[in-house]
Motif scaffolding. Structure first.
Motif, PDB file in Angstrom:
ATOM      1  N   HIS A   1       0.850  -1.193   0.000  1.00 57.47           N
ATOM      2  CA  HIS A   1       0.000   0.000   0.000  1.00 57.47           C
ATOM      3  C   HIS A   1       0.883   1.240   0.000  1.00 57.47           C
ATOM      4  O   HIS A   1       1.898   1.294   0.707  1.00 57.47           O
ATOM      5  CB  HIS A   1      -0.916  -0.002   1.223  1.00 57.47           C
ATOM      6  N   GLU A   2       0.510   2.242  -0.777  1.00 58.07           N
ATOM      7  CA  GLU A   2       1.378   3.414  -0.932  1.00 58.07           C
ATOM      8  C   GLU A   2       1.595   4.219   0.346  1.00 58.07           C
ATOM      9  O   GLU A   2       2.602   4.904   0.480  1.00 58.07           O
ATOM     10  CB  GLU A   2       0.854   4.311  -2.060  1.00 58.07           C
ATOM     11  N   TYR A   3       0.661   4.169   1.283  1.00 58.23           N
ATOM     12  CA  TYR A   3       0.806   4.921   2.529  1.00 58.23           C
ATOM     13  C   TYR A   3       1.051   4.001   3.727  1.00 58.23           C
ATOM     14  O   TYR A   3       0.762   4.365   4.866  1.00 58.23           O
ATOM     15  CB  TYR A   3      -0.436   5.778   2.781  1.00 58.23           C
ATOM     16  N   PHE A   4       1.588   2.823   3.486  1.00 56.03           N
ATOM     17  CA  PHE A   4       1.795   1.844   4.556  1.00 56.03           C
ATOM     18  C   PHE A   4       2.644   2.419   5.689  1.00 56.03           C
ATOM     19  O   PHE A   4       2.221   2.418   6.853  1.00 56.03           O
ATOM     20  CB  PHE A   4       2.451   0.573   3.988  1.00 56.03           C
ATOM     21  N   CYS A   5       3.825   2.904   5.386  1.00 54.50           N
ATOM     22  CA  CYS A   5       4.730   3.441   6.422  1.00 54.50           C
ATOM     23  C   CYS A   5       4.131   4.652   7.125  1.00 54.50           C
ATOM     24  O   CYS A   5       4.233   4.788   8.350  1.00 54.50           O
ATOM     25  CB  CYS A   5       6.082   3.794   5.813  1.00 54.50           C
ATOM     26  N   THR A   6       3.500   5.519   6.346  1.00 53.05           N
ATOM     27  CA  THR A   6       2.865   6.712   6.925  1.00 53.05           C
ATOM     28  C   THR A   6       1.810   6.313   7.940  1.00 53.05           C
ATOM     29  O   THR A   6       1.761   6.852   9.056  1.00 53.05           O
ATOM     30  CB  THR A   6       2.239   7.580   5.813  1.00 53.05           C
ATOM     31  N   ASN A   7       0.965   5.361   7.559  1.00 53.83           N
ATOM     32  CA  ASN A   7      -0.093   4.919   8.473  1.00 53.83           C
ATOM     33  C   ASN A   7       0.474   4.266   9.725  1.00 53.83           C
ATOM     34  O   ASN A   7       0.008   4.552  10.839  1.00 53.83           O
ATOM     35  CB  ASN A   7      -1.037   3.934   7.767  1.00 53.83           C
ATOM     36  N   ILE A   8       1.470   3.415   9.564  1.00 50.77           N
ATOM     37  CA  ILE A   8       2.060   2.729  10.724  1.00 50.77           C
ATOM     38  C   ILE A   8       2.653   3.748  11.697  1.00 50.77           C
ATOM     39  O   ILE A   8       2.429   3.674  12.906  1.00 50.77           O
ATOM     40  CB  ILE A   8       3.132   1.705  10.276  1.00 50.77           C
TER      41      ILE A   8
END
Length: 129
Positions: A58-65
């Motif tokens: 997912h493109e925002y995986f790190c941001t969300n985590i």
């Protein structure tokens, strides 16, 4: 007759003001904030589960985590501070000032948590069937 009625009303108002228990008020306020914090923590756990289940593709995986982790850590900090505020006895002015400062700091952290959760929602993922 009119004068005695107004004096009785003033006496009742003074009794009501004197009977107001700040400790009870602070305790109820702390419990209400704590319950709201539990609801938000549950929501963050659900969002974390969804994010992890979709994987790093997912493109925002790190941001969300990162945002969810910051939110959870701040919620734990707020919970601890609420316990501290709940234990403070409001018997003198120094204690009331201390509780007020802690309460204002908690409100500031809650504002930060709210902003972070807006970004979590904005970058959030929706699991599709």
């Amino acid at each position: 007759m009119y004068v005695s009625d107004s004096r009785e009303e003033e006496g009742e108002q003074n009794n009501e003001e004197q009977s107001f228990d700040f400790n009870t008020y602070a305790t109820k306020k702390t419990i209400a904030k704590g319950l709201l914090d539990v609801g938000l923590l549950t929501s963050n756990a659900s969002q974390l589960k969804t994010t992890i289940s979709l994987g790093s593709s997912h493109e925002y995986f790190c941001t969300n985590i990162v945002l969810i982790a910051i939110s959870v850590v701040l919620q734990v900090v707020v919970g601890i501070m609420l316990l501290i505020v709940g234990c403070i006895k409001l018997e003198n002015m120094e204690q009331k000032n201390r509780a007020n400062k802690l309460n204002n700091f908690i409100v500031g952290i809650v504002l930060i948590i709210t902003v972070i959760n807006v970004f979590i929602t904005a970058f959030g993922v929706q699991a599709s069937n």
